[in-house]
Design a protein around this motif. Structure first.
Motif, PDB file in Angstrom:
ATOM      1  N   ASN A 165       3.728   6.692 -10.042  1.00 34.09           N
ATOM      2  CA  ASN A 165       3.784   5.272 -10.370  1.00 34.09           C
ATOM      3  C   ASN A 165       5.176   4.774  -9.992  1.00 34.09           C
ATOM      4  O   ASN A 165       6.163   5.138 -10.618  1.00 34.09           O
ATOM      5  CB  ASN A 165       3.520   5.060 -11.863  1.00 34.09           C
ATOM      6  CG  ASN A 165       3.847   3.649 -12.304  1.00 34.09           C
ATOM      7  OD1 ASN A 165       3.793   2.719 -11.510  1.00 34.09           O
ATOM      8  ND2 ASN A 165       4.199   3.487 -13.570  1.00 34.09           N
TER       9      ASN A 165
ATOM     10  N   GLU B 161       2.137   2.629 -16.392  1.00 32.80           N
ATOM     11  CA  GLU B 161       3.539   2.423 -16.038  1.00 32.80           C
ATOM     12  C   GLU B 161       4.422   3.288 -16.891  1.00 32.80           C
ATOM     13  O   GLU B 161       4.168   3.531 -18.048  1.00 32.80           O
ATOM     14  CB  GLU B 161       3.907   0.952 -16.209  1.00 32.80           C
ATOM     15  CG  GLU B 161       3.159   0.061 -15.223  1.00 32.80           C
ATOM     16  CD  GLU B 161       3.687  -1.347 -15.251  1.00 32.80           C
ATOM     17  OE1 GLU B 161       4.717  -1.559 -15.897  1.00 32.80           O
ATOM     18  OE2 GLU B 161       3.092  -2.213 -14.625  1.00 32.80           O
TER      19      GLU B 161
ATOM     20  N   ASN C  90      -2.227   7.605 -15.917  1.00 31.92           N
ATOM     21  CA  ASN C  90      -1.066   7.232 -15.118  1.00 31.92           C
ATOM     22  C   ASN C  90      -0.823   5.739 -15.187  1.00 31.92           C
ATOM     23  O   ASN C  90      -1.078   5.006 -14.240  1.00 31.92           O
ATOM     24  CB  ASN C  90      -1.305   7.691 -13.672  1.00 31.92           C
ATOM     25  CG  ASN C  90      -0.078   7.505 -12.822  1.00 31.92           C
ATOM     26  OD1 ASN C  90       0.980   7.110 -13.325  1.00 31.92           O
ATOM     27  ND2 ASN C  90      -0.198   7.805 -11.544  1.00 31.92           N
TER      28      ASN C  90
END
Length: 243
Positions: free
Chosen positions: A136, A242, A240
């Motif tokens: 990310n 932030e 997944n």
């Protein structure tokens, strides 16, 4: 919420450890460095075949709070890692599933992306392997690694600086694997057969010379073969969000 007594956490962790041992997650080996302490686990991670991490042997620590499973554990790499969502200095993984279940609009995370008591060690492990393959980059823990990864991704591998560092990182782990007597799976078939020879132990590695890989040409095929029996590309469990 009242703190769960340590005895309840111990029961939960005992159940989790037995489940992981009875039904292993492909690409991982979990052990206890101290059999008398269920709150600290060692994790060995094998790099998924046909990815940048193929052949890698990465070590990490999981530490559980005394109110587990109401609060999340921490996940920290002992092996030196260069990755957008891993803090370079500490090895701590920054991923939504490991963030406490609080309402924090400033974080940009949905409450559903954060930890909740229905999560498990299995979902954490799957999230970590997903994070290795799909970082990310919107809220990175390592800005330099994030920029480098984006250049590699956007150039379709022509900008090979990121791939060279990961390749060097993987090569450095081979010494640990040899020392621990571990045969790291490098094919999808071996990876999915749940190897039983792993014996992880702690190790710390230096990032120095990650760039000094004269034998690596930076080429890498991004195409990944999908295997339904393997878990590392299971998007539903990625967690997944932030960082």
């Amino acid at each position: 919420m009242a703190t769960t007594p340590p005895s309840a956490a111990l029961r939960a962790l005992s159940v989790e450890l037995k489940k992981i041992n009875d039904e292993p997650v492909e690409g991982f080996k979990v052990t206890l460095p101290n059999e008398a302490n269920l709150f600290e686990w060692e994790v060995a991670i094998f790099g998924p075949p046909e990815t940048l991490y193929q052949g890698g042997y990465f070590k990490a620590q999981m530490k559980f709070p005394h109110d587990y499973p109401y609060s999340p554990p921490t996940f920290k790499f002992i092996t030196k890692m260069w990755h957008p969502n891993i803090y370079d200095q500490t090895g701590d993984v920054c991923i939504s599933i490991l963030h406490p279940p609080v309402d924090d609009p400033q974080s940009g995370e949905l409450p559903s992306e954060r930890w909740n008591p229905t999560q498990s060690v299995r979902t954490i492990l799957l999230s970590v392997i997903s994070l290795l393959n799909e970082p990310n980059t919107f809220s990175p823990a390592n800005v330099d690694a994030s920029v480098m990864y984006r250049k590699w991704k956007d150039s379709k591998g022509k900008d090979s600086e990121y791939a060279k560092i990961i390749h060097k990182q993987v090569l450095r782990t081979k010494a640990d694997a040899e020392k621990d007597g571990v045969v790291v799976p490098t094919t999808l078939q071996d990876y999915c057969l749940k190897p039983k020879t792993q014996t992880p132990s702690h190790s710390s590695q230096d990032l120095t010379d990650f760039y000094e890989d004269d034998d690596y040409d930076g080429d890498y095929d991004e195409e990944e073969e999908e295997e339904e029996e393997c878990y590392y590309d299971d998007e539903d469990d990625s967690g997944n969000g932030e960082s």
